[in-house]
Design a protein around this motif. Structure first.
Motif, short mmCIF file in Angstrom:
data_model
loop_
_atom_site.label_atom_id
_atom_site.label_comp_id
_atom_site.label_asym_id
_atom_site.label_seq_id
_atom_site.Cartn_x
_atom_site.Cartn_y
_atom_site.Cartn_z
N VAL A 30 3.11 3.30 -0.87
CA VAL A 30 1.97 2.47 -0.52
C VAL A 30 2.53 1.09 -0.20
O VAL A 30 3.22 0.49 -1.02
CB VAL A 30 0.96 2.35 -1.69
N VAL A 31 2.25 0.60 1.00
CA VAL A 31 2.72 -0.73 1.39
C VAL A 31 1.53 -1.57 1.80
O VAL A 31 0.57 -1.07 2.36
CB VAL A 31 3.77 -0.65 2.53
N GLY A 32 1.60 -2.86 1.47
CA GLY A 32 0.50 -3.75 1.81
C GLY A 32 0.81 -5.18 1.44
O GLY A 32 1.93 -5.51 1.07
N ASP A 33 -0.23 -6.04 1.54
CA ASP A 33 0.01 -7.45 1.21
C ASP A 33 0.40 -7.65 -0.24
O ASP A 33 1.03 -8.64 -0.58
CB ASP A 33 -1.17 -8.38 1.45
N PHE A 34 0.02 -6.74 -1.13
CA PHE A 34 0.34 -6.90 -2.55
C PHE A 34 1.82 -6.69 -2.86
O PHE A 34 2.28 -7.05 -3.93
CB PHE A 34 -0.52 -5.97 -3.43
N ASN A 35 2.59 -6.10 -1.91
CA ASN A 35 4.03 -5.93 -2.14
C ASN A 35 4.85 -6.33 -0.90
O ASN A 35 5.94 -5.83 -0.70
CB ASN A 35 4.34 -4.49 -2.56
N ASP A 36 4.28 -7.23 -0.10
CA ASP A 36 4.95 -7.73 1.11
C ASP A 36 5.34 -6.61 2.06
O ASP A 36 6.35 -6.69 2.75
CB ASP A 36 6.17 -8.58 0.76
N TRP A 37 4.57 -5.52 2.09
CA TRP A 37 4.80 -4.38 2.97
C TRP A 37 6.16 -3.75 2.76
O TRP A 37 6.76 -3.20 3.66
CB TRP A 37 4.58 -4.78 4.44
N ASN A 38 6.66 -3.85 1.53
CA ASN A 38 7.98 -3.32 1.19
C ASN A 38 7.81 -2.02 0.40
O ASN A 38 7.23 -2.02 -0.69
CB ASN A 38 8.75 -4.35 0.35
N PRO A 39 8.33 -0.89 0.90
CA PRO A 39 8.16 0.38 0.19
C PRO A 39 8.98 0.50 -1.09
O PRO A 39 8.70 1.36 -1.92
CB PRO A 39 8.60 1.42 1.22
N LYS A 40 9.98 -0.38 -1.28
CA LYS A 40 10.77 -0.31 -2.51
C LYS A 40 9.89 -0.66 -3.71
O LYS A 40 9.22 -1.67 -3.73
CB LYS A 40 11.96 -1.26 -2.45
N GLY A 41 9.89 0.21 -4.70
CA GLY A 41 9.09 -0.02 -5.89
C GLY A 41 7.65 0.43 -5.75
O GLY A 41 6.87 0.32 -6.69
N SER A 42 7.28 0.95 -4.58
CA SER A 42 5.89 1.39 -4.40
C SER A 42 5.83 2.86 -3.96
O SER A 42 4.85 3.30 -3.41
CB SER A 42 5.19 0.51 -3.37
N THR A 43 6.92 3.59 -4.25
CA THR A 43 6.96 5.00 -3.91
C THR A 43 6.10 5.78 -4.90
O THR A 43 6.16 5.55 -6.11
CB THR A 43 8.42 5.51 -3.94
N LEU A 44 5.31 6.70 -4.39
CA LEU A 44 4.47 7.52 -5.24
C LEU A 44 5.26 8.73 -5.74
O LEU A 44 6.17 9.21 -5.07
CB LEU A 44 3.23 8.00 -4.46
N LYS A 45 4.90 9.21 -6.92
CA LYS A 45 5.59 10.33 -7.53
C LYS A 45 4.98 11.64 -7.03
O LYS A 45 3.77 11.80 -6.99
CB LYS A 45 5.45 10.25 -9.06
N LYS A 46 5.85 12.57 -6.66
CA LYS A 46 5.37 13.87 -6.18
C LYS A 46 5.10 14.79 -7.37
O LYS A 46 5.97 15.00 -8.22
CB LYS A 46 6.38 14.52 -5.24
N LEU A 47 3.89 15.32 -7.43
CA LEU A 47 3.50 16.23 -8.50
C LEU A 47 3.80 17.67 -8.09
O LEU A 47 4.05 17.95 -6.92
CB LEU A 47 2.01 16.06 -8.81
N LYS A 48 3.77 18.57 -9.05
CA LYS A 48 4.08 19.98 -8.79
C LYS A 48 3.15 20.62 -7.76
O LYS A 48 3.55 21.53 -7.04
CB LYS A 48 4.03 20.80 -10.08
N ASN A 49 1.92 20.13 -7.65
CA ASN A 49 0.97 20.71 -6.70
C ASN A 49 1.13 20.15 -5.28
O ASN A 49 0.34 20.44 -4.41
CB ASN A 49 -0.47 20.51 -7.20
N GLY A 50 2.15 19.29 -5.06
CA GLY A 50 2.40 18.75 -3.74
C GLY A 50 1.70 17.44 -3.46
O GLY A 50 1.87 16.85 -2.40
N THR A 51 0.91 16.96 -4.41
CA THR A 51 0.22 15.69 -4.26
C THR A 51 1.12 14.55 -4.73
O THR A 51 1.85 14.69 -5.71
CB THR A 51 -1.08 15.71 -5.09
#
Length: 98
Positions: A30-51
């Motif tokens: 998730v990238v946006g103004d809250f993290n200066d559009w930087n994907p580092k540190g905002s990667t989502l965790k992949k769950l077993k169901n693919g979400t």
């Protein structure tokens, strides 16, 4: 895709949980103004169901433009509070109101 908001009584923050169904994706952020559009540190965790899922603490009484970055491609949230045109990107960004 979905967004869940949980407001804390003890702190001026809102816990925002982003959920992205993307079984075939390798990486979602998730990238946006809250993290200066930087994907580092905002990667989502992949769950077993693919979400992919992740929770972030964002200051209350603010609005944030954001997008998902799915394997290098920008995708908007269908359940965003609203959308805002961005001249730099030449497209609309999703907006989150907390």
């Amino acid at each position: 895709m979905s967004i869940a908001k949980q407001y804390l009584k003890t702190k001026p923050v809102c816990k925002v949980t982003f959920t992205v169904p993307a079984e075939d994706a390798k990486k979602v952020a998730v990238v946006g103004d809250f993290n200066d559009w930087n994907p580092k540190g905002s990667t989502l965790k992949k769950l077993k169901n693919g979400t992919f899922k992740g929770t972030f603490d964002l200051p209350k009484e603010s609005s944030y433009e954001f997008r998902y970055l799915i394997d290098g491609n920008y995708v908007n949230e269908a359940e965003a509070d609203r959308y805002q045109w961005n001249d730099f990107a030449g497209s609309e960004n999703a907006v989150l109101e907390v």
